[in-house]
Design an enzyme around this catalytic site. Structure first.
Site, PDB file in Angstrom:
ATOM      1  N   HIS A 212       4.754 -53.537 -27.832  1.00 49.78           N
ATOM      2  CA  HIS A 212       6.180 -53.497 -27.456  1.00 49.78           C
ATOM      3  C   HIS A 212       7.044 -53.659 -28.705  1.00 49.78           C
ATOM      4  O   HIS A 212       6.797 -54.548 -29.526  1.00 49.78           O
ATOM      5  CB  HIS A 212       6.527 -54.660 -26.526  1.00 49.78           C
ATOM      6  CG  HIS A 212       5.859 -54.647 -25.198  1.00 49.78           C
ATOM      7  ND1 HIS A 212       6.490 -54.217 -24.054  1.00 49.78           N
ATOM      8  CD2 HIS A 212       4.630 -55.056 -24.800  1.00 49.78           C
ATOM      9  CE1 HIS A 212       5.679 -54.360 -23.015  1.00 49.78           C
ATOM     10  NE2 HIS A 212       4.540 -54.868 -23.440  1.00 49.78           N
TER      11      HIS A 212
ATOM     12  N   GLN B 275      -0.407 -59.024 -19.509  1.00 50.16           N
ATOM     13  CA  GLN B 275      -0.742 -57.592 -19.603  1.00 50.16           C
ATOM     14  C   GLN B 275      -0.869 -57.009 -18.205  1.00 50.16           C
ATOM     15  O   GLN B 275      -1.656 -57.498 -17.394  1.00 50.16           O
ATOM     16  CB  GLN B 275      -2.048 -57.385 -20.384  1.00 50.16           C
ATOM     17  CG  GLN B 275      -2.348 -55.907 -20.621  1.00 50.16           C
ATOM     18  CD  GLN B 275      -3.618 -55.657 -21.434  1.00 50.16           C
ATOM     19  OE1 GLN B 275      -4.443 -56.543 -21.592  1.00 50.16           O
ATOM     20  NE2 GLN B 275      -3.759 -54.431 -21.923  1.00 50.16           N
TER      21      GLN B 275
ATOM     22  N   ASN C 120       0.543 -57.850 -25.390  1.00 51.45           N
ATOM     23  CA  ASN C 120      -0.121 -58.702 -24.405  1.00 51.45           C
ATOM     24  C   ASN C 120      -1.575 -58.271 -24.186  1.00 51.45           C
ATOM     25  O   ASN C 120      -1.857 -57.085 -24.030  1.00 51.45           O
ATOM     26  CB  ASN C 120       0.632 -58.630 -23.069  1.00 51.45           C
ATOM     27  CG  ASN C 120       2.075 -59.095 -23.192  1.00 51.45           C
ATOM     28  OD1 ASN C 120       2.369 -60.013 -23.961  1.00 51.45           O
ATOM     29  ND2 ASN C 120       2.970 -58.471 -22.442  1.00 51.45           N
TER      30      ASN C 120
ATOM     31  N   HIS D 159      -0.954 -51.424 -25.878  1.00 50.62           N
ATOM     32  CA  HIS D 159       0.396 -50.976 -26.234  1.00 50.62           C
ATOM     33  C   HIS D 159       1.103 -52.087 -26.976  1.00 50.62           C
ATOM     34  O   HIS D 159       0.886 -53.265 -26.710  1.00 50.62           O
ATOM     35  CB  HIS D 159       1.195 -50.539 -25.000  1.00 50.62           C
ATOM     36  CG  HIS D 159       1.172 -51.528 -23.880  1.00 50.62           C
ATOM     37  ND1 HIS D 159       0.103 -51.665 -23.026  1.00 50.62           N
ATOM     38  CD2 HIS D 159       2.076 -52.448 -23.497  1.00 50.62           C
ATOM     39  CE1 HIS D 159       0.353 -52.620 -22.147  1.00 50.62           C
ATOM     40  NE2 HIS D 159       1.538 -53.130 -22.412  1.00 50.62           N
TER      41      HIS D 159
END
Ligand code: AMP
Ligand code: ZN
Length: 139
Positions: free
Chosen positions: A103, A95, A88, A101
């Site tokens: 996922h 986000q 995101n 990051h």
């Protein structure tokens, strides 16, 4: 560079403990605190980058290669039958932590992890216009 106010900087660099799946010089992979499914993990670069657009190209490449390796380990060990990669960027995209990051969401037959979007019908002229608009801006 570490951002001293960033929780994922602290986790990635070991200043806050986490359930670590994997670590190397560039990344830490941890289990998500509020998992969408059993084994939901996050790939965190150790260097701070707020999102995909700030992430160095080399790190982006390594993140995808690492996702393939971690994902394979999940498929081997968890009994999952699929895997979603989700990433995101921006509040409108969901986000909530402003440190890049990736996922890794293991999927199980009939599970309730919601990572599906609602498909809409498309207008062929608009689609052609959008393809050209975006394509011309690719650098
Ligand atoms: P996003 O919405 O893409 O920014 O995802 C942030 C994710 O980080 C969510 O899935 C959270 O559950 C997870 N998260 C937030 N804080 C922590 C933490 N301290 N340890 C592990 N996962 C976390
Ligand atoms: Zn950070």
């Amino acid at each position: 560079m570490k951002d001293t106010n960033c929780i994922f900087c602290k986790i990635a660099n070991g200043d806050i403990p986490s359930n670590t799946v994997y670590e190397d010089e560039d990344f830490r992979v941890i289990l998500d605190l509020n998992p969408a499914s059993k084994g939901h993990a996050l790939i965190l670069p150790k260097e701070h980058a707020a999102n995909l657009f700030e992430l160095p190209e080399e790190t982006a490449k390594k993140a995808i290669v690492l996702a393939k390796r971690i994902g394979a380990a999940m498929m081997e060990t968890l009994g999952c039958t699929g895997l979603n990669l989700v990433q995101n960027n921006g509040a409108s995209a969901g986000q909530t932590v402003l440190h890049f990051h990736l996922h890794l969401i293991p999927r199980y037959d009939g599970d309730s992890a919601m990572v599906q979007w609602e498909p809409h019908t498309s207008d062929p002229e608009e689609q052609a216009r959008l393809a050209e608009l975006i394509g011309k801006a690719v650098r």
